[in-house]
Design a protein around this motif. Structure first.
Motif, short mmCIF file in Angstrom:
data_model
loop_
_atom_site.label_atom_id
_atom_site.label_comp_id
_atom_site.label_asym_id
_atom_site.label_seq_id
_atom_site.Cartn_x
_atom_site.Cartn_y
_atom_site.Cartn_z
N LEU A 82 -13.91 -3.43 -0.94
CA LEU A 82 -12.94 -1.85 -0.84
C LEU A 82 -11.37 -2.09 -0.90
O LEU A 82 -11.03 -1.55 -1.07
CB LEU A 82 -13.72 -1.59 0.21
N ALA A 83 -10.84 -3.11 0.28
CA ALA A 83 -9.35 -3.31 0.46
C ALA A 83 -8.54 -3.87 -0.82
O ALA A 83 -7.42 -2.99 -0.65
CB ALA A 83 -9.31 -4.16 1.74
N ALA A 84 -9.28 -4.23 -1.73
CA ALA A 84 -8.75 -5.08 -3.05
C ALA A 84 -8.77 -4.53 -3.68
O ALA A 84 -8.45 -3.47 -4.23
CB ALA A 84 -9.77 -6.45 -2.91
N ILE A 85 -9.69 -3.25 -3.92
CA ILE A 85 -10.10 -1.89 -4.81
C ILE A 85 -8.86 -0.84 -3.93
O ILE A 85 -7.73 -0.26 -5.53
CB ILE A 85 -11.20 -1.23 -5.04
N PHE A 86 -9.02 -0.50 -3.08
CA PHE A 86 -8.78 0.78 -2.91
C PHE A 86 -7.36 0.35 -1.81
O PHE A 86 -7.43 -0.97 -1.17
CB PHE A 86 -9.26 1.76 -2.45
N ALA A 87 -6.10 1.94 -1.77
CA ALA A 87 -4.95 1.71 -1.01
C ALA A 87 -5.30 1.78 0.46
O ALA A 87 -4.51 2.41 1.52
CB ALA A 87 -4.00 2.43 -1.65
N LEU A 88 -6.28 0.98 0.65
CA LEU A 88 -6.32 0.14 2.38
C LEU A 88 -6.71 -0.70 3.60
O LEU A 88 -6.90 -2.25 2.22
CB LEU A 88 -7.52 1.52 2.62
N ASP A 89 -5.77 -0.88 3.67
CA ASP A 89 -6.13 -2.58 5.58
C ASP A 89 -7.85 -2.39 6.13
O ASP A 89 -7.45 -1.08 6.66
CB ASP A 89 -5.17 -2.74 4.74
N ILE A 90 -8.20 -3.30 6.18
CA ILE A 90 -9.13 -3.42 6.90
C ILE A 90 -8.55 -3.52 8.91
O ILE A 90 -7.49 -4.31 8.66
CB ILE A 90 -10.16 -4.21 7.36
#
Length: 81
Positions: free
Chosen positions: A4-12
């Motif tokens: 999810l982090a790789a696809i969308f603009a988010l970081d964990i």
């Protein structure tokens, strides 16, 4: 989570895994998501979900009329959120 982090603009930002639950603290990078082109937003969404018919037509180069274009832009904004 990594996918999810790789696809969308988010970081964990943080996560905790326990025996019966887990907690995730995501950081959503709205600036990055807002600069994606319509094509890039559609392609990222399609990594996990089926895109709408309008999005598929747009990616195939089909001309959209004014109302279809407006609806597609609304949909892209929802995906960016």
């Amino acid at each position: 989570m990594e996918k999810l982090a790789a696809i969308f603009a988010l970081d964990i930002a943080a996560y905790a895994v326990m025996s019966n639950q887990y907690h995730v603290v995501p950081y959503i990078d709205a600036k990055t998501a807002n600069i994606w082109s319509i094509t890039e937003a559609i392609l990222r969404w399609q990594e996990l979900f089926k895109a709408s018919n309008l999005a598929q037509c747009f990616n195939q180069g089909t001309s959209l009329d004014r109302s279809e274009d407006s609806k597609l832009k609304e949909l892209i904004e929802l995906w960016r959120e």
